[in-house]
Write a protein that holds these residues in place. Structure first.
Motif, short mmCIF file in Angstrom:
data_model
loop_
_atom_site.label_atom_id
_atom_site.label_comp_id
_atom_site.label_asym_id
_atom_site.label_seq_id
_atom_site.Cartn_x
_atom_site.Cartn_y
_atom_site.Cartn_z
N SER A 169 17.98 -32.50 -39.33
CA SER A 169 18.66 -31.67 -38.34
C SER A 169 17.70 -30.73 -37.62
O SER A 169 17.94 -30.35 -36.48
N ASN A 170 16.62 -30.33 -38.29
CA ASN A 170 15.68 -29.38 -37.69
C ASN A 170 14.40 -30.06 -37.23
O ASN A 170 13.34 -29.44 -37.17
N LEU A 171 14.47 -31.36 -36.91
CA LEU A 171 13.26 -32.12 -36.58
C LEU A 171 12.55 -31.54 -35.36
O LEU A 171 11.32 -31.42 -35.35
N ASP A 172 13.28 -31.19 -34.31
CA ASP A 172 12.65 -30.69 -33.09
C ASP A 172 11.87 -29.40 -33.37
O ASP A 172 10.74 -29.22 -32.89
N SER A 173 12.48 -28.50 -34.16
CA SER A 173 11.81 -27.26 -34.50
C SER A 173 10.56 -27.51 -35.33
O SER A 173 9.51 -26.90 -35.11
#
Length: 445
Positions: free
Chosen positions: A267-271
């Protein structure tokens, strides 16, 4: 306790071989840091320790004479060779029993050098206790009113690219300024404001071009070099925003290839990828000397293992810690006993020793080396990048060859506990080094 025990040992070794000239101060008055500038007299190793020794020293007396005379000292023996026989080598071993780190063996490496091997247990105990007790302060000297002072100023003419964003060269200059401030805070220097400068304060101007000699008499110029394209070696037109996006994309592709991560898997891949991209840019810009040209990475051209490799092994350390905690919670392992109850003889194996002696013990020495030539306008940030890369490589080899976590068997538990303490220490030192660069460690890659 000296925050840099390598300097302490070097001084004790030097005093074993020399004595003050008549009317001169004792050799013990030497500043330990000056012993790092004695060329090939002392050479510390971090590879092939069993064969090359933990460190080696020059055997031929004349190599020592010039350095000793500059300190107002003379050699205790006038023989052509230091430690010419087994009796003299045994005397050094006996003397070292009174030192923080006693020696176990002195051997002839080749005609002109001796290999010296430490007793491993005292160093293992010292390093693990120091790193895990001091945590982020490991290797940080205690500042006092007598500590040298420094004033730092950033001097820049903000430039923008055609798309209105910051140029990479200006970004590199700003990051050099931030890294220097963190290093000063970690070192034995005291940072002061402009109005608090006094006689002896080192004034450092961080800028993109060195002042003329006449202007620079009252300060040191710390210059940041250009940022170039990998093939044509011309100034890059990439803005900071564009390059961060480019390197974040590179990190995403590496993560997908190496770890099988897919865009829908976290879920936090972009960050996470943004943080990895920022780390990659810092490594790209500072893996060479700050005054030298840095090369941007395009399609793999100009790339080293860099940030992806360092942070991949950072994530391995975090995964090991998390897995161990999970096994404790599941009742597979008992909670980690206090360090004083651990059988540290398990860590006297060559691969454990390389991590402890070759890297963890030398971290305080590294920080001093990075700041050594600041008065000549050099801050060796690239040494910090090189250290991280080498530490990551050493831990990667260790991870491949050593089974840190095993299914619970009573006879294997001392090994698990000892190695977990080593993992914790490696993680702490690696994270401290990353923090000095402004890079956050990651949990998953």
């Amino acid at each position: 306790m000296d925050c840099n025990p390598i300097s302490q040992f070097s001084l004790q070794l030097f005093e074993f071989f020399v004595k003050p000239l008549d009317g001169q101060e004792a050799a013990g008055a030497l500043a330990p840091s000056r012993l790092r500038r004695c060329g090939e007299i002392l050479r510390y190793n971090n590879e092939e320790l069993a064969e090359q020794g933990d460190f080696s020293l020059a055997a031929i007396s004349r190599y020592w004479l010039n350095f000793a005379s500059k300190q107002g000292c003379m050699l205790r023996s006038q023989a052509e060779l230091l430690l010419p026989g087994e009796e003299q080598r045994q005397q050094l071993i006996e003397q070292s029993k009174e030192w923080l780190f006693p020696l176990a063996e002195v051997t002839v490496l080749r005609k002109e050098r001796y290999a010296l091997h430490f007793q491993r247990r005292p160093i293992i105990t010292h390093v693990l206790k120091s790193v895990l007790t001091l945590a982020g302060d490991y290797g940080r000297p205690l500042k006092t009113a007598q500590s040298p002072t420094m004033w730092v100023q950033l001097r820049t003419n903000a430039r923008v690219t055609a798309d209105g964003h910051q140029e990479l060269r200006d970004y590199r200059l700003g990051q050099l300024h931030k890294i220097l401030l963190r290093l000063v805070d970690y070192s034995g220097w005291r940072l002061v404001e402009q109005e608090a400068r006094q006689e002896g304060t080192l004034c450092v101007i961080v800028e993109s071009q060195k002042c003329c000699q006449q202007q620079a008499k009252d300060h040191v110029c710390l210059v940041s070099g250009p940022v170039l394209e990998p093939v044509k070696k011309t100034a890059t037109a990439l803005s900071v925003k564009d390059y961060l996006e480019l390197r974040s994309t590179h990190m995403r592709l590496i993560a997908m290839h190496r770890s099988g991560i897919r865009p829908s898997g976290m879920s936090n891949l972009d960050s996470l990828m943004q943080r990895l991209g920022e780390a990659a840019v810092i490594v790209d810009l500072f893996e060479v000397r700050h005054v030298s040209a840095a090369i941007v990475v395009r399609n793999g051209i100009g790339s080293s293992k860099g940030a992806s490799y360092i942070l991949y092994n950072s994530a391995r350390l975090e995964t090991l810690m998390r897995t161990f905690a999970g096994m404790v919670n599941a009742g597979v392992y008992e909670p980690l006993p206090p360090l004083g109850e651990i059988d540290l003889s398990i860590l006297e194996d060559d691969m454990d020793w390389q991590l402890i002696y070759g890297y963890l013990l030398h971290f305080p020495e590294l920080i001093e080396s990075v700041m050594d030539n600041l008065q000549q306008g050099q801050c060796s940030v690239h040494l910090l990048i090189r250290y991280l890369d080498n530490l990551a490589s050493a831990f990667s080899r260790y991870y491949r060859h050593k089974k840190v976590l095993v299914q619970k068997r009573d006879q294997l538990m001392p090994m698990v506990y000892a190695r977990m303490y080593l993992v914790m220490a490696v993680r702490q030192v690696l994270n401290t080094a990353l923090s000095l660069l402004g890079i956050e460690p990651v949990d998953f890659v």
